[in-house]
Scaffold this motif. Structure first.
Motif, mmCIF file in Angstrom:
data_model
loop_
_atom_site.group_PDB
_atom_site.id
_atom_site.type_symbol
_atom_site.label_atom_id
_atom_site.label_comp_id
_atom_site.label_asym_id
_atom_site.label_seq_id
_atom_site.Cartn_x
_atom_site.Cartn_y
_atom_site.Cartn_z
ATOM 1 N N UNK A 96 0.819 -1.203 0.000
ATOM 2 C CA UNK A 96 0.000 0.000 0.000
ATOM 3 C C UNK A 96 0.853 1.253 0.000
ATOM 4 N N UNK A 97 0.193 2.370 0.039
ATOM 5 C CA UNK A 97 0.842 3.677 0.079
ATOM 6 C C UNK A 97 1.530 3.846 1.428
ATOM 7 N N UNK A 98 2.845 4.001 1.434
ATOM 8 C CA UNK A 98 3.583 4.099 2.700
ATOM 9 C C UNK A 98 3.117 5.272 3.548
ATOM 10 N N UNK A 99 2.568 6.311 2.910
ATOM 11 C CA UNK A 99 2.098 7.473 3.666
ATOM 12 C C UNK A 99 0.814 7.158 4.438
ATOM 13 N N UNK A 100 0.185 6.029 4.106
ATOM 14 C CA UNK A 100 -0.957 5.534 4.879
ATOM 15 C C UNK A 100 -0.564 4.371 5.781
ATOM 16 N N UNK A 101 0.300 3.480 5.266
ATOM 17 C CA UNK A 101 0.591 2.252 6.013
ATOM 18 C C UNK A 101 1.562 2.474 7.173
ATOM 19 N N UNK A 102 2.567 3.321 7.002
ATOM 20 C CA UNK A 102 3.538 3.530 8.075
ATOM 21 C C UNK A 102 2.909 4.109 9.340
#
Length: 283
Positions: free
Chosen positions: A148-154
């Motif tokens: 997924x988008x790291x800016x959401x998953x992290x």
């Protein structure tokens, strides 16, 4: 950014790791090992031949040159990290070097698996897992893929946002994050190549860098993908901040990090195929 005073033992470990990294970074023998592993991975006629040729040429001439794959190999060799977090895995070229050199490392890969990235197929985590089994057969640690988008998953992985209905639906991500270490010995940031998106990734992972650990930051270019019309997205954009004078330049971002991170040492190369920076947390 200031850091707390550490015990002499922890400070000694950080200095030992820094000295060990500086001793082996660019090592011709490790560059040869990097090329050997790359050659075992699936073909990529667009990007891989030039990289292998560059590494082999440097090794033959006994030059101490490095780029992201050979740098990660050297750092893993020098420090034997217990934990590794990677943003931007693609076909696993960097991941393979870390797993091959540190067989007990627990690795966490974050990628959006964008199709046709870099002009070649981006087959996804199943493909990369099979590649790792083949080229790093002695790896015994856990290997997790967080898609997924790291800016959401992290932010969800680290549970640094309020956990509402959307986050609670991401059960596998939450559970993996709960069991993961809070601090990582080795982190690679090589995902989103916009300056703002890269800043978001750095802001997410820097608080989780262990003392004596190394952050690898690829593509120190005086431009970023904003200049190509790209812009990052995050469902948490409204609560994120960034430097007021942020410029569309990954090189500017690296220089900014060097100016605000207190208690870190920096290693960089602008003679690589692509410039690279390494930051080692000392306290």
């Amino acid at each position: 950014m200031t850091s707390p005073v550490l015990s002499p033992v922890v400070s000694s470990i950080a200095q030992r790791n820094l000295d060990a990294i500086r001793d082996v970074i660019g090592s011709p023998s490790l560059n040869s090992a990097t090329a050997d592993t790359l050659e075992q991975l699936a073909p990529d006629d667009v990007n891989k031949p030039r990289l292998i040729e560059w590494l082999r040429e440097g090794a033959a001439q006994q030059e101490r040159r490095f780029e992201i794959r050979s740098a990660l190999r050297a750092i893993a060799h020098a420090t034997q990290p217990r934990s590794y977090l990677e943003i931007g895995t693609r076909r696993g070229w960097s991941l393979a070097q870390v797993l091959a050199e540190s067989p007990d490392v627990h690795a966490y890969s974050f990628d959006w698996w964008t199709q046709n990235y870099g002009g070649v197929d981006n087959p996804g985590p199943g493909f990369v897992r099979d590649e790792m089994r083949r080229v790093a057969p002695e790896h015994r640690g856990a290997l997790h893929f967080l898609s997924g988008n790291s800016h959401d998953t992290l932010p969800v992985f680290f549970q640094e946002v309020q956990l509402g209905a959307v986050e609670l639906d991401e059960d596998a991500l939450l559970r993996t994050g709960e069991a993961a270490p809070r601090m990582f010995d080795l982190i690679t940031v090589d995902g989103d190549h916009t300056a703002l998106g890269t800043w978001w990734d750095l802001a997410d992972v820097l608080p989780h860098m262990a003392v004596g650990g190394a952050l690898v930051f690829d593509d120190l270019l005086d431009s970023s993908d904003e200049l190509l019309g790209d812009s990052p997205s995050s469902r948490y954009a409204h609560i994120r901040s960034h430097p007021d004078d942020l410029r569309p330049s990954l090189l500017w971002l690296w220089e900014h990090l060097k100016s605000v991170l207190d208690g870190w040492e920096f290693i960089e190369s602008f003679d690589s195929i692509v410039p690279i920076g390494i930051a080692v947390r000392m306290r």
